[in-house]
Design a protein around this motif. Structure first.
Motif, PDB file in Angstrom:
ATOM      1  N   ASP A   1       0.825  -1.211   0.000  1.00 57.35           N
ATOM      2  CA  ASP A   1       0.000   0.000   0.000  1.00 57.35           C
ATOM      3  C   ASP A   1       0.859   1.261   0.000  1.00 57.35           C
ATOM      4  O   ASP A   1       0.567   2.239  -0.690  1.00 57.35           O
ATOM      5  CB  ASP A   1      -1.015   0.002   1.143  1.00 57.35           C
ATOM      6  N   GLN A   2       1.973   1.226   0.735  1.00 58.78           N
ATOM      7  CA  GLN A   2       2.886   2.364   0.763  1.00 58.78           C
ATOM      8  C   GLN A   2       3.545   2.565  -0.605  1.00 58.78           C
ATOM      9  O   GLN A   2       3.758   3.692  -1.045  1.00 58.78           O
ATOM     10  CB  GLN A   2       3.970   2.158   1.820  1.00 58.78           C
ATOM     11  N   PHE A   3       3.844   1.462  -1.272  1.00 58.74           N
ATOM     12  CA  PHE A   3       4.466   1.532  -2.589  1.00 58.74           C
ATOM     13  C   PHE A   3       3.549   2.234  -3.590  1.00 58.74           C
ATOM     14  O   PHE A   3       3.997   3.093  -4.352  1.00 58.74           O
ATOM     15  CB  PHE A   3       4.815   0.124  -3.091  1.00 58.74           C
ATOM     16  N   LEU A   4       2.277   1.872  -3.582  1.00 60.53           N
ATOM     17  CA  LEU A   4       1.336   2.487  -4.521  1.00 60.53           C
ATOM     18  C   LEU A   4       1.237   3.998  -4.303  1.00 60.53           C
ATOM     19  O   LEU A   4       1.122   4.766  -5.262  1.00 60.53           O
ATOM     20  CB  LEU A   4      -0.040   1.833  -4.408  1.00 60.53           C
ATOM     21  N   LYS A   5       1.312   4.419  -3.052  1.00 60.25           N
ATOM     22  CA  LYS A   5       1.315   5.855  -2.758  1.00 60.25           C
ATOM     23  C   LYS A   5       2.653   6.475  -3.183  1.00 60.25           C
ATOM     24  O   LYS A   5       2.682   7.571  -3.730  1.00 60.25           O
ATOM     25  CB  LYS A   5       1.049   6.110  -1.276  1.00 60.25           C
ATOM     26  N   TYR A   6       3.739   5.769  -2.934  1.00 62.51           N
ATOM     27  CA  TYR A   6       5.088   6.261  -3.238  1.00 62.51           C
ATOM     28  C   TYR A   6       5.259   6.568  -4.724  1.00 62.51           C
ATOM     29  O   TYR A   6       5.887   7.554  -5.093  1.00 62.51           O
ATOM     30  CB  TYR A   6       6.109   5.223  -2.779  1.00 62.51           C
ATOM     31  N   VAL A   7       4.682   5.720  -5.582  1.00 63.57           N
ATOM     32  CA  VAL A   7       4.820   5.930  -7.032  1.00 63.57           C
ATOM     33  C   VAL A   7       3.665   6.764  -7.599  1.00 63.57           C
ATOM     34  O   VAL A   7       3.545   6.917  -8.805  1.00 63.57           O
ATOM     35  CB  VAL A   7       4.983   4.603  -7.806  1.00 63.57           C
ATOM     36  N   ASN A   8       2.827   7.303  -6.707  1.00 64.05           N
ATOM     37  CA  ASN A   8       1.743   8.225  -7.081  1.00 64.05           C
ATOM     38  C   ASN A   8       0.729   7.642  -8.052  1.00 64.05           C
ATOM     39  O   ASN A   8       0.264   8.330  -8.961  1.00 64.05           O
ATOM     40  CB  ASN A   8       2.323   9.527  -7.650  1.00 64.05           C
ATOM     41  N   VAL A   9       0.375   6.370  -7.855  1.00 64.06           N
ATOM     42  CA  VAL A   9      -0.667   5.776  -8.700  1.00 64.06           C
ATOM     43  C   VAL A   9      -2.013   5.745  -7.973  1.00 64.06           C
ATOM     44  O   VAL A   9      -3.029   5.437  -8.588  1.00 64.06           O
ATOM     45  CB  VAL A   9      -0.285   4.368  -9.209  1.00 64.06           C
TER      46      VAL A   9
END
Length: 76
Positions: free
Chosen positions: A14-22
């Motif tokens: 979930d943090q990754f999806l926010k990190y890459v702004n998707v």
């Protein structure tokens, strides 16, 4: 495939999806994961806390990402 560099041993899905702004935020990340819209290493992943490590591949919304540790920047 876009290379995404992290400076930790892992990043949660979930943090990754926010990190890459998707996604716009944690609620949207949770929704797209639980709806089965995200793949990790070719398999649908339903755990938003899944730990993504060096070499993992993430697919979402027709985009593909490769997670790499920052130490690998020099070996592109």
């Amino acid at each position: 495939m876009e290379k995404i560099y992290i400076n930790t041993d892992y990043i949660k899905l979930d943090q990754f999806l926010k990190y890459v702004n998707v996604v716009e935020g944690g609620g949207m990340a949770k929704f797209v994961i639980l709806e089965g819209l995200v793949k990790v290493n070719g398999e649908i992943e339903l755990q938003r806390g899944k730990k993504l490590k060096n070499g993992y591949k993430v697919e979402f919304n027709n985009e593909k990402y490769l997670i790499l540790n920052e130490e690998q920047i020099d070996s592109k």
